[in-house]
Design an enzyme around this catalytic site. Structure first.
Site, short mmCIF file in Angstrom:
data_model
loop_
_atom_site.label_atom_id
_atom_site.label_comp_id
_atom_site.label_asym_id
_atom_site.label_seq_id
_atom_site.Cartn_x
_atom_site.Cartn_y
_atom_site.Cartn_z
N ASN A 91 -2.00 -22.83 85.34
CA ASN A 91 -2.81 -24.00 85.73
C ASN A 91 -1.99 -25.28 85.69
O ASN A 91 -2.07 -26.10 86.60
CB ASN A 91 -3.98 -24.21 84.76
CG ASN A 91 -5.05 -23.15 84.93
OD1 ASN A 91 -4.90 -22.26 85.76
ND2 ASN A 91 -6.10 -23.24 84.16
N TYR A 140 1.00 -25.61 75.50
CA TYR A 140 0.35 -26.76 76.14
C TYR A 140 1.35 -27.92 76.26
O TYR A 140 1.56 -28.48 77.35
CB TYR A 140 -0.87 -27.19 75.32
CG TYR A 140 -1.45 -28.51 75.77
CD1 TYR A 140 -1.92 -28.67 77.07
CD2 TYR A 140 -1.53 -29.60 74.90
CE1 TYR A 140 -2.46 -29.89 77.48
CE2 TYR A 140 -2.06 -30.81 75.31
CZ TYR A 140 -2.52 -30.95 76.60
OH TYR A 140 -3.04 -32.15 77.01
N ASN A 169 -5.33 -39.42 71.07
CA ASN A 169 -6.59 -38.67 71.06
C ASN A 169 -7.69 -39.40 71.84
O ASN A 169 -8.26 -40.36 71.34
CB ASN A 169 -7.03 -38.42 69.62
CG ASN A 169 -6.16 -37.38 68.95
OD1 ASN A 169 -4.95 -37.54 68.89
ND2 ASN A 169 -6.76 -36.32 68.47
N HIS A 188 -12.98 -30.55 69.51
CA HIS A 188 -12.47 -31.86 69.09
C HIS A 188 -13.29 -32.45 67.94
O HIS A 188 -14.50 -32.27 67.87
CB HIS A 188 -12.45 -32.82 70.28
CG HIS A 188 -11.47 -32.41 71.33
ND1 HIS A 188 -11.84 -31.66 72.42
CD2 HIS A 188 -10.14 -32.58 71.42
CE1 HIS A 188 -10.77 -31.42 73.15
NE2 HIS A 188 -9.72 -31.95 72.57
N LEU A 189 -12.58 -33.19 67.11
CA LEU A 189 -13.17 -33.64 65.85
C LEU A 189 -14.43 -34.50 66.04
O LEU A 189 -15.48 -34.18 65.47
CB LEU A 189 -12.11 -34.43 65.05
CG LEU A 189 -12.59 -34.99 63.71
CD1 LEU A 189 -12.99 -33.87 62.77
CD2 LEU A 189 -11.51 -35.87 63.08
N ARG A 220 -4.76 -39.36 63.15
CA ARG A 220 -4.64 -39.42 64.60
C ARG A 220 -4.97 -40.83 65.09
O ARG A 220 -5.69 -41.58 64.43
CB ARG A 220 -5.61 -38.44 65.28
CG ARG A 220 -5.32 -36.97 64.99
CD ARG A 220 -4.08 -36.49 65.73
NE ARG A 220 -3.80 -35.08 65.49
CZ ARG A 220 -3.11 -34.61 64.47
NH1 ARG A 220 -2.62 -35.45 63.55
NH2 ARG A 220 -2.88 -33.32 64.34
N ARG A 288 -5.27 -25.93 60.30
CA ARG A 288 -5.26 -25.30 61.62
C ARG A 288 -3.79 -25.21 62.05
O ARG A 288 -3.11 -26.25 62.08
CB ARG A 288 -6.06 -26.16 62.59
CG ARG A 288 -6.19 -25.58 63.97
CD ARG A 288 -7.18 -26.38 64.83
NE ARG A 288 -6.70 -27.70 65.17
CZ ARG A 288 -7.35 -28.57 65.93
NH1 ARG A 288 -8.53 -28.24 66.42
NH2 ARG A 288 -6.85 -29.75 66.19
N1 UFG Z 1 -10.15 -31.29 62.91
C1 UFG Z 1 -10.83 -30.85 61.79
N2 UFG Z 1 -11.95 -30.11 61.97
C2 UFG Z 1 -12.44 -29.78 63.22
C3 UFG Z 1 -11.73 -30.24 64.36
C4 UFG Z 1 -10.59 -30.99 64.17
O1 UFG Z 1 -10.44 -31.13 60.66
O2 UFG Z 1 -13.46 -29.07 63.30
C5 UFG Z 1 -8.94 -32.11 62.74
C6 UFG Z 1 -7.71 -31.49 63.35
O3 UFG Z 1 -7.11 -30.60 62.46
C7 UFG Z 1 -6.86 -32.72 63.65
C8 UFG Z 1 -7.90 -33.80 63.94
O4 UFG Z 1 -9.13 -33.31 63.41
O5 UFG Z 1 -6.15 -33.10 62.52
C9 UFG Z 1 -8.07 -34.06 65.42
O6 UFG Z 1 -8.28 -32.82 66.05
P1 UFG Z 1 -8.74 -32.69 67.58
O7 UFG Z 1 -8.90 -31.23 67.86
O8 UFG Z 1 -9.89 -33.58 67.84
O9 UFG Z 1 -7.53 -33.30 68.37
P2 UFG Z 1 -5.98 -32.88 68.33
O10 UFG Z 1 -5.29 -33.99 67.62
O11 UFG Z 1 -5.76 -31.52 67.82
O12 UFG Z 1 -5.68 -32.77 69.86
C10 UFG Z 1 -5.38 -33.87 70.63
C11 UFG Z 1 -5.73 -33.61 72.09
C12 UFG Z 1 -4.84 -32.53 72.64
C13 UFG Z 1 -3.41 -32.90 72.39
C14 UFG Z 1 -3.19 -33.09 70.93
C15 UFG Z 1 -1.77 -33.45 70.64
O13 UFG Z 1 -7.08 -33.22 72.20
O14 UFG Z 1 -5.08 -32.40 74.03
O15 UFG Z 1 -4.02 -34.13 70.48
O16 UFG Z 1 -1.49 -33.29 69.30
F1 UFG Z 1 -2.58 -31.93 72.81
#
Ligand code: UFG
Length: 342
Positions: A91, A140, A169, A188-189, A220, A288
């Site tokens: 994709n 990714y 984010n 997402h958080l 973040r 995670r």
């Molecule tokens: N988190 C939790 N519990 C949850 C979901 C998330 O503790 O149920 C934490 C994650 O571990 C992370 C933070 O919340 O520390 C943010 O997590 P998200 O999943 O909301 O976002 P990410 O930082 O993992 O992801 C974002 C973008 C991605 C990108 C990434 C780069 O959504 O597309 O940043 O690091 F690739």
């Protein structure tokens, strides 16, 4: 200007479509609806199509007299990319190459590309500037990094002009509560925490509290989706101002977009409690895999080059818009569903 927005029915894409349309651009949306929502975009300029369908893409570009492309289409879940790298390379990489070839075939050479902080991997210095090494740690991030390189090569070989915008984010929703974040499954958080506030989940699981950060949880940089939309518009106007495309060096067009302030997972939950007035039970679970401890942007390049200033500079203001969307649309776009022939 006539703009084709790939992935325009997705989260950041749909907000950008609306932003551009409200400011006078003529916008067409090209989306396969594998992850986006038909209800998130106006009906009359929607084209259902796959990026790998070269004929359909060329027709969409040519027949509508497209002058520039904003390219969001692609998959964006880090965890999924580790389990299913094929999806990400097909994709994101093959799809983007197909788009660039279609653009080349019809002579469209200006593109704003949706990139990500994941291209930096786990950087050792904060805040992150564009000059830090690119060292993605998952498929990714590699897929986006790869497209950035392809763009740079198309710039030198074929005179393409591009901006690769590296979002931190993306968060929040349109202030009127009409458009917002709706992923299935949600990972997402902020949406998950707000689903707890709505009583749709029992609790939020904090993924690890033993990181080297002040409260042990990951930090973040949350940037409002409309501020991202504004940055795309600013990038388009730079790429499309006469004479500029050849004068701007490629490295100037890789830009971070964040507010420059980090919030820990615990701080995010506290802000959501304050905004919603709900208790929001939280428990600590294991880390995670693949989560860097801290990601905070230095966006001074975008501020300088795009004259971009995020309007939402606090997490409270961002979460307020997200809460409006989630409380008005507890089932996301599902309740707006219309029967549509594709
Ligand atoms: N988190 C939790 N519990 C949850 C979901 C998330 O503790 O149920 C934490 C994650 O571990 C992370 C933070 O919340 O520390 C943010 O997590 P998200 O999943 O909301 O976002 P990410 O930082 O993992 O992801 C974002 C973008 C991605 C990108 C990434 C780069 O959504 O597309 O940043 O690091 F690739």
């Amino acid at each position: 200007m006539k703009v084709l927005v790939t992935g325009g029915a997705g989260y950041v894409g749909s907000h950008t479509v609306r932003w551009l349309s409200q400011r006078g651009d003529r916008v067409w949306i090209y989306d396969d609806l594998s992850r986006g929502h038909r209800e998130a975009v106006p009906a009359d300029q929607f084209i259902k199509g796959d990026l790998l369908d070269a004929n359909k893409l060329e027709a969409a570009l040519f027949e509508n007299g497209i002058e520039a492309v904003v390219h969001f289409a692609g998959a964006s879940l880090v965890g999924e990319s580790v389990e299913r790298p094929d999806i990400y390379y097909r994709n994101n990489v093959a799809g983007s190459l197909s788009l660039l070839e279609a653009m080349r075939a019809v002579g469209v050479t200006r593109i704003v590309f949706s990139s990500t902080t994941a291209v930096y991997g786990t950087p050792e210095m904060m805040p992150i500037t564009e000059s830090l090494p690119l060292a993605p740690i998952n498929p990714y991030g590699f897929s986006k990094r790869c497209v950035e390189q392809i763009l740079a090569d198309y710039q030198s070989a074929y005179g393409f002009s591009f901006a690769a915008l590296r979002y931190f984010n993306a968060a929040g929703a349109s202030p009127d509560g009409d458009l917002g974040e709706d992923h299935t499954p949600e990972s997402h958080l902020i949406p998950i925490v707000l689903q707890v506030a709505l009583g749709q989940r029992e609790q939020i699981v904090i993924f690890g509290d033993d990181y080297q950060t002040p409260d042990g949880t990951c930090i973040r940089d949350y940037v409002h989706v409309d501020d991202l939309a504004a940055a795309h518009q600013a990038a388009l106007s730079i790429l499309c101002s006469p004479g500029d495309s050849q004068a701007v060096a490629p490295q100037k067009l890789f830009m971070n977009l964040g507010i420059g302030r980090g919030y820990s997972v615990r701080e995010v939950i506290d802000v959501c409690r304050a905004v919603t007035g709900h208790e929001i039970p939280a428990v600590v679970g294991p880390r995670r895999p693949g989560d860097p401890p801290e990601l905070v942007a230095n966006s001074s390049l975008a501020q300088r080059e795009l004259n971009w200033q995020p309007k939402y500079t606090s997490l409270e203001s961002i979460v307020e818009t997200a809460w409006r969307w989630h409380s008005q649309h507890p089932n996301g776009f599902a309740e707006d569903k219309v029967s549509v022939e594709s």
